[in-house]
Design an enzyme around this catalytic site. Structure first.
Site, PDB file in Angstrom:
ATOM      1  N   SER A 190       0.862  -1.181   0.000  1.00  0.00           N
ATOM      2  CA  SER A 190       0.000   0.000   0.000  1.00  0.00           C
ATOM      3  C   SER A 190       0.896   1.227   0.000  1.00  0.00           C
ATOM      4  CB  SER A 190      -0.877  -0.008   1.260  1.00  0.00           C
ATOM      5  OG  SER A 190      -1.515   1.236   1.471  1.00  0.00           O
TER       6      SER A 190
ATOM      7  N   TYR B 120      -1.867  -0.972  10.662  1.00  0.00           N
ATOM      8  CA  TYR B 120      -1.947  -1.224   9.223  1.00  0.00           C
ATOM      9  C   TYR B 120      -0.620  -0.857   8.570  1.00  0.00           C
ATOM     10  CZ  TYR B 120      -3.635  -1.073   4.402  1.00  0.00           C
ATOM     11  OH  TYR B 120      -3.802  -1.285   3.051  1.00  0.00           O
TER      12      TYR B 120
END
Length: 286
Positions: free
Chosen positions: A137, A150
């Site tokens: 990401s 995350y």
């Protein structure tokens, strides 16, 4: 690539990039084995011609190995493994519990690791080029208040993918990490976005509170088109279309917001190094 028809195994194919990469591969005449925790969620892929299988990436390795063998036996080989499973845990580090921390690493990191371990014996044994695409990401590059766990998982995926790329190069297995920006998937939907059970009021007026509000506003308003993004991914992983004649890169900075985020981190890091080099590097033996 070889002249063989590509055979894809894709995790988390019930939504997001997993689903749309599966549809794109099918559209090109490739074979797809799509997986999700429940096959009822991927019946549309079955209707489109995919083989479907129930797979929870957090299952014990022996269970994943059994599924990998069955998948490989289906067509005799696998050419593309896509590790797309993952979710965001929202909360300050103080707010998230050890159980929540473990669960997010178990899915986002250990799931990718164990699925890869299960399939690698078959990928290494398959002639020609094979690929593994792990999903990172832009959060692999820029951390922020409210989603540190995350960030941690995506930083880990980026580093692990770089190492795997070197380890597997002798076996003609190309490993890349796909690092998307904000795409309009179900990732931030209320049913997919996981909030820490503990909510500490002191963080409400901080960047953590702002992040919570921003994610709700961003949901279903992301700039990125997941169908277009999936097509680019399949092009890159098959040296075709827009990526014809190009090698599979170490990372794919996907989306109009991904390269600027990475360049910003590079600029900040270079400035930090320049400021501190004269102090932090004078540490060698005389």
């Amino acid at each position: 690539m070889t002249s063989q028809t590509p055979v894809w195994f894709i995790t988390a194919a019930s939504s997001g990039f997993g689903k749309y990469m599966a549809f794109e591969a099918l559209h090109r005449g490739h074979k797809v084995i799509a997986s999700a925790r429940s096959t009822t969620r991927i019946q549309d892929l079955k209707d489109a011609g995919a083989d479907i299988v129930a797979l929870d990436v957090t299952s014990p390795l022996p269970e994943l190995q059994k599924i990998a063998k069955e998948a490989n036996d289906k067509y005799g080989y696998i050419t593309h493994l896509v590790n797309a499973a993952g979710y965001i845990l929202v909360g300050a580090v103080e707010e998230t519990s050890p159980e929540e921390d473990y669960d997010t690493f178990n899915t986002n990191v250990f799931g990718t690791l164990n699925v890869s371990k299960a399939f690698l014996p078959y990928l290494r044994a398959t002639p020609g080029e094979k690929t593994i695409a792990n999903f990172g990401s832009i959060a692999s590059w820029r951390a922020g208040a409210g989603y540190g766990l995350y960030n941690g998982t995506k930083f880990a995926i980026s580093g692990i993918s770089e190492a795997m790329r070197e380890e597997l190069a002798p076996f003609n297995v190309k490993v890349t990490v796909i690092e998307p920006g904000y795409f309009r998937t179900g990732f931030l939907n209320a049913g997919a976005r996981v909030e820490s059970k503990q909510h500490i009021q002191a963080y409400d007026d901080s960047l953590v509170g702002q992040l919570r509000q921003q994610l709700v506003k961003t949901d279903n308003q992301q700039r990125g088109d997941v169908v277009k993004g999936a097509k680019v991914c399949v092009d890159i992983l098959t040296h075709s279309g827009l990526a014809e004649g190009k090698d599979i890169p170490q990372r794919v900075a996907l989306g109009s917001d991904s390269p600027p985020t990475i360049r910003g981190k590079m600029k900040d890091t270079e400035e930090l190094l320049a400021e501190w080099d004269s102090i932090t590097t004078n540490t060698d033996h005389e």
